[in-house]
Design an enzyme around this catalytic site. Structure first.
Site, mmCIF file in Angstrom:
data_model
loop_
_atom_site.group_PDB
_atom_site.id
_atom_site.type_symbol
_atom_site.label_atom_id
_atom_site.label_comp_id
_atom_site.label_asym_id
_atom_site.label_seq_id
_atom_site.Cartn_x
_atom_site.Cartn_y
_atom_site.Cartn_z
ATOM 1 N N GLU A 1 -7.466 -7.574 2.664
ATOM 2 C CA GLU A 1 -6.195 -7.565 1.853
ATOM 3 C C GLU A 1 -5.893 -8.127 3.742
ATOM 4 O O GLU A 1 -4.910 -8.094 4.337
ATOM 5 C CB GLU A 1 -5.268 -6.831 1.364
ATOM 6 N N HIS B 1 -2.318 -7.519 -5.138
ATOM 7 C CA HIS B 1 -1.903 -7.105 -4.829
ATOM 8 C C HIS B 1 -0.684 -6.847 -5.224
ATOM 9 O O HIS B 1 0.844 -6.667 -4.603
ATOM 10 C CB HIS B 1 -1.551 -6.693 -3.530
ATOM 11 N N LEU B 2 -0.461 -7.676 -7.377
ATOM 12 C CA LEU B 2 1.402 -7.580 -7.037
ATOM 13 C C LEU B 2 1.663 -6.445 -8.270
ATOM 14 O O LEU B 2 3.199 -6.809 -9.160
ATOM 15 C CB LEU B 2 1.545 -8.732 -8.235
ATOM 16 N N ALA C 1 -5.257 0.627 -8.331
ATOM 17 C CA ALA C 1 -4.649 1.958 -7.199
ATOM 18 C C ALA C 1 -4.979 1.602 -5.860
ATOM 19 O O ALA C 1 -3.898 1.207 -4.363
ATOM 20 C CB ALA C 1 -5.266 3.065 -7.189
ATOM 21 N N ARG C 2 -5.971 1.808 -5.279
ATOM 22 C CA ARG C 2 -6.339 1.454 -3.630
ATOM 23 C C ARG C 2 -7.284 0.439 -3.492
ATOM 24 O O ARG C 2 -8.823 1.323 -3.909
ATOM 25 C CB ARG C 2 -6.594 2.935 -2.551
ATOM 26 N N ASP D 1 -9.149 14.068 -13.098
ATOM 27 C CA ASP D 1 -8.039 14.378 -11.990
ATOM 28 C C ASP D 1 -8.196 15.622 -11.627
ATOM 29 O O ASP D 1 -7.992 16.611 -12.767
ATOM 30 C CB ASP D 1 -6.714 13.615 -12.651
ATOM 31 N N ILE E 1 1.443 6.775 -12.251
ATOM 32 C CA ILE E 1 1.300 5.537 -13.334
ATOM 33 C C ILE E 1 -0.183 6.077 -14.174
ATOM 34 O O ILE E 1 0.151 5.337 -15.902
ATOM 35 C CB ILE E 1 0.445 4.701 -11.897
ATOM 36 N N ASP F 1 -6.150 -5.459 -8.322
ATOM 37 C CA ASP F 1 -4.833 -5.757 -7.818
ATOM 38 C C ASP F 1 -5.217 -5.769 -6.046
ATOM 39 O O ASP F 1 -4.451 -6.467 -5.444
ATOM 40 C CB ASP F 1 -3.704 -5.445 -8.131
#
Length: 350
Positions: free
Chosen positions: A285, A304-305, A255-256, A198, A179, A280
């Site tokens: 949740e 979360h879409l 992401a998370r 990263d 992503i 998102d």
């Protein structure tokens, strides 16, 4: 040879029919397809016994797995109890990037290989990230709501209220997997400068300038998160990290939720330390009624879409069928790992 029993434990996104269509096209009459439809997303996923982000019950899955050798699912709870009750099972294909709904040590102990379909939602999530980012920079949802409410805010042309352009902006990406790397390519098309943090990415493959996290936070007008949630990354964007960001920066997370201290973000939005934010994913949740994000200014949120496109579901079904075909052809976990887009093997057979 009689056909091999395969259970498709689908849901209302990656449906049984979609997976069955791709299985039949890929392996034909080699399999006998059985189906179990789980209630997600009409019923939210959650923890089931020791696994997370699961849908359905252990009992219904155990009953459906009777005599099954291969299972394909996105959300079914493959717990220790389920795996122990399915002695014929040899392969579980999880139609998502990470098998959080599978007890991997238990699968290994019971001789069950687990494969995933990494990258299945990379296109959707990358496009959603950039959509949220631009919506936050220009405050599109708030302006839309004002117009619907009868306002005509020409005062928003005042310099102090104007948004920012992506062209020429410095955008920092934390994480450069399927992503993050796609987001980088999209941002370059907007003429943005891209910084990347990263530690696991090959610098030679990075489309952007690799930097350490402190430099990224200090230099970026926009910080977008694309890292996996691990003990090392949990809570990485906390109050201290927000203080290291440029004043007036924008934070994006698709992401998370566990990567971010959201109460600290809400405080930074109220104080003006953050100009805007877009999320998102959340640490809890569905988003709790008392979440401070609900009353924070200049925040854009979706439930979360990011991966919710028809193409993501189709891609997941195709990749899972290819993983089943690889297993039936006798390819081991190493072959699956090196086969590019086919699937990733999480463990191996005992």
């Amino acid at each position: 040879m009689p056909p091999i029993p395969v259970l498709i434990a689908g849901d209302h996104f990656v449906t049984c029919g979609l997976v069955a269509e791709h299985l039949r096209a890929t392996v034909g009459e080699a399999v006998e397809i059985r189906e179990l439809t789980l209630p997600w997303p009409y019923t939210p996923f959650g923890p089931v016994a020791e696994v997370d982000e699961a849908s359905g019950s252990e009992d219904e899955l155990i009953a459906a797995l009777d005599g099954v050798r291969i299972a394909v699912t996105q959300m079914a709870p493959f717990t220790e109890r389920v795996l122990a009750a399915a002695p014929e099972l040899r392969l579980v294909v999880v139609c998502r990037g990470g098998p959080v709904n599978v007890n991997i040590p238990a699968a290994t102990a019971h001789g069950v290989t687990v494969r995933t379909t990494p990258g299945r939602n990379a296109v959707a999530a990358a496009e959603h990230t950039v959509a949220l980012l631009t919506a936050a920079l220009r405050q599109i949802p708030a302006n839309h709501a004002g117009l619907v409410a009868g306002e005509w805010r020409s005062d928003l042309y005042a310099l102090e209220h104007c948004g920012d352009e992506l062209a020429g902006a410095t955008v920092g990406l934390v994480g450069y997997g399927a992503i993050g790397s796609r987001v980088a390519r999209i941002l370059h098309a907007f003429d943005a400068e891209v910084l990347v943090h990263d530690p696991y990415a090959d610098p030679a493959t990075v489309t952007g300038r690799p930097v350490d996290l402190p430099e990224l936070l200090a230099s970026s007008q926009v910080v977008s998160l694309h890292a996996r949630l691990t003990p090392e990354t949990a809570g990485m964007i906390d109050a201290a990290a927000l203080d290291r960001m440029r004043p007036g920066a924008v934070l994006v997370n698709t992401a998370r939720g566990g990567l971010v201290d959201y109460p600290a973000v809400a405080r930074a939005l109220h104080s003006g330390r953050l100009r805007a934010a877009a999320f998102d994913v959340f640490d809890a949740e569905p988003l709790p009624a008392d979440s401070p994000l609900r009353t924070a200014p200049r925040v854009v949120m979706t439930p979360h879409l990011a991966g919710a496109t028809r193409q993501t579901a189709i891609r997941a079904a195709r990749l899972s069928a290819e993983a089943v075909a690889a297993h039936l052809a006798g390819e081991g976990p190493d072959a699956a790992t090196t086969a590019g887009p086919v699937a990733a093997a999480v463990n191996g057979r005992r």
